[in-house]
Motif scaffolding. Structure first.
Motif, mmCIF file in Angstrom:
data_model
loop_
_atom_site.group_PDB
_atom_site.id
_atom_site.type_symbol
_atom_site.label_atom_id
_atom_site.label_comp_id
_atom_site.label_asym_id
_atom_site.label_seq_id
_atom_site.Cartn_x
_atom_site.Cartn_y
_atom_site.Cartn_z
ATOM 1 N N ILE A 45 -3.183 31.221 -75.298
ATOM 2 C CA ILE A 45 -3.200 29.936 -74.952
ATOM 3 C C ILE A 45 -4.246 29.701 -73.732
ATOM 4 O O ILE A 45 -4.380 30.692 -72.945
ATOM 5 C CB ILE A 45 -1.638 29.573 -74.106
ATOM 6 C CG1 ILE A 45 -0.509 29.800 -75.107
ATOM 7 C CG2 ILE A 45 -1.515 28.178 -73.600
ATOM 8 C CD1 ILE A 45 -0.648 29.045 -76.244
ATOM 9 N N GLY A 46 -4.950 28.940 -74.035
ATOM 10 C CA GLY A 46 -6.413 28.428 -73.228
ATOM 11 C C GLY A 46 -5.777 28.458 -71.584
ATOM 12 O O GLY A 46 -5.040 27.680 -71.355
ATOM 13 N N LYS A 47 -6.639 28.954 -70.956
ATOM 14 C CA LYS A 47 -6.304 28.856 -69.275
ATOM 15 C C LYS A 47 -7.057 27.938 -68.494
ATOM 16 O O LYS A 47 -6.540 27.551 -67.449
ATOM 17 C CB LYS A 47 -6.589 30.309 -68.750
ATOM 18 C CG LYS A 47 -5.967 31.551 -69.251
ATOM 19 C CD LYS A 47 -4.520 31.156 -69.375
ATOM 20 C CE LYS A 47 -3.673 32.388 -69.984
ATOM 21 N NZ LYS A 47 -2.329 31.900 -70.384
ATOM 22 N N ASN A 48 -7.818 27.058 -69.399
ATOM 23 C CA ASN A 48 -8.480 25.987 -68.616
ATOM 24 C C ASN A 48 -8.397 24.888 -69.750
ATOM 25 O O ASN A 48 -8.145 25.011 -71.002
ATOM 26 C CB ASN A 48 -10.046 26.197 -68.207
ATOM 27 C CG ASN A 48 -10.033 27.190 -67.190
ATOM 28 O OD1 ASN A 48 -9.465 27.133 -66.316
ATOM 29 N ND2 ASN A 48 -11.030 28.250 -67.462
ATOM 30 N N PRO A 49 -8.458 23.515 -69.417
ATOM 31 C CA PRO A 49 -8.146 22.369 -70.060
ATOM 32 C C PRO A 49 -9.321 22.340 -71.081
ATOM 33 O O PRO A 49 -8.874 21.701 -72.062
ATOM 34 C CB PRO A 49 -8.311 21.124 -69.031
ATOM 35 C CG PRO A 49 -8.233 21.670 -67.981
ATOM 36 C CD PRO A 49 -8.416 23.239 -67.805
#
Length: 109
Positions: A45-49
């Motif tokens: 799950i990506g940690k930045n938008p």
């Protein structure tokens, strides 16, 4: 119609050829994914938008995008560099790892 069919077949050929070797190894992909965790997280799950989620994504899609970064067909400041170090087996293994991660969705009340 025939030229379109030929173009589709030629586009799919590298992926079909890659699949003819040994099956992708999700465990090896998990190990290789340690370098991806800074941005994409240990859980995919990506940690930045602006970082895409990879967990549960189609292995075909992940492999296609990594090959595009590696070939230069797709450009990104970091991914273009990272993909250069990946072998075809690494790409298949990473795709298998991220595809194996389960994502659950909960409807809002």
């Amino acid at each position: 119609m025939r030229p379109l069919w030929i173009a589709i077949a030629l586009t799919a050929l590298p992926f079909a050829a890659a699949g003819q070797g040994q099956a992708a190894d999700a465990a090896a992909g998990k190990s290789k994914a340690q370098m991806c965790a800074v941005c994409h997280g240990l859980d995919g799950i990506g940690k930045n938008p602006d970082v895409p989620n990879l967990a549960g994504e189609s292995p075909i899609y992940i492999a296609k995008q990594l090959h595009a970064f590696k070939s230069g067909q797709r450009q990104h400041e970091q991914m273009s560099i990272i993909a250069q170090s990946l072998s075809d087996d690494d790409i298949a293994n990473l795709a298998a790892w991220y595809a194996s991660l389960k994502v659950t969705v909960e409807m809002p009340n």
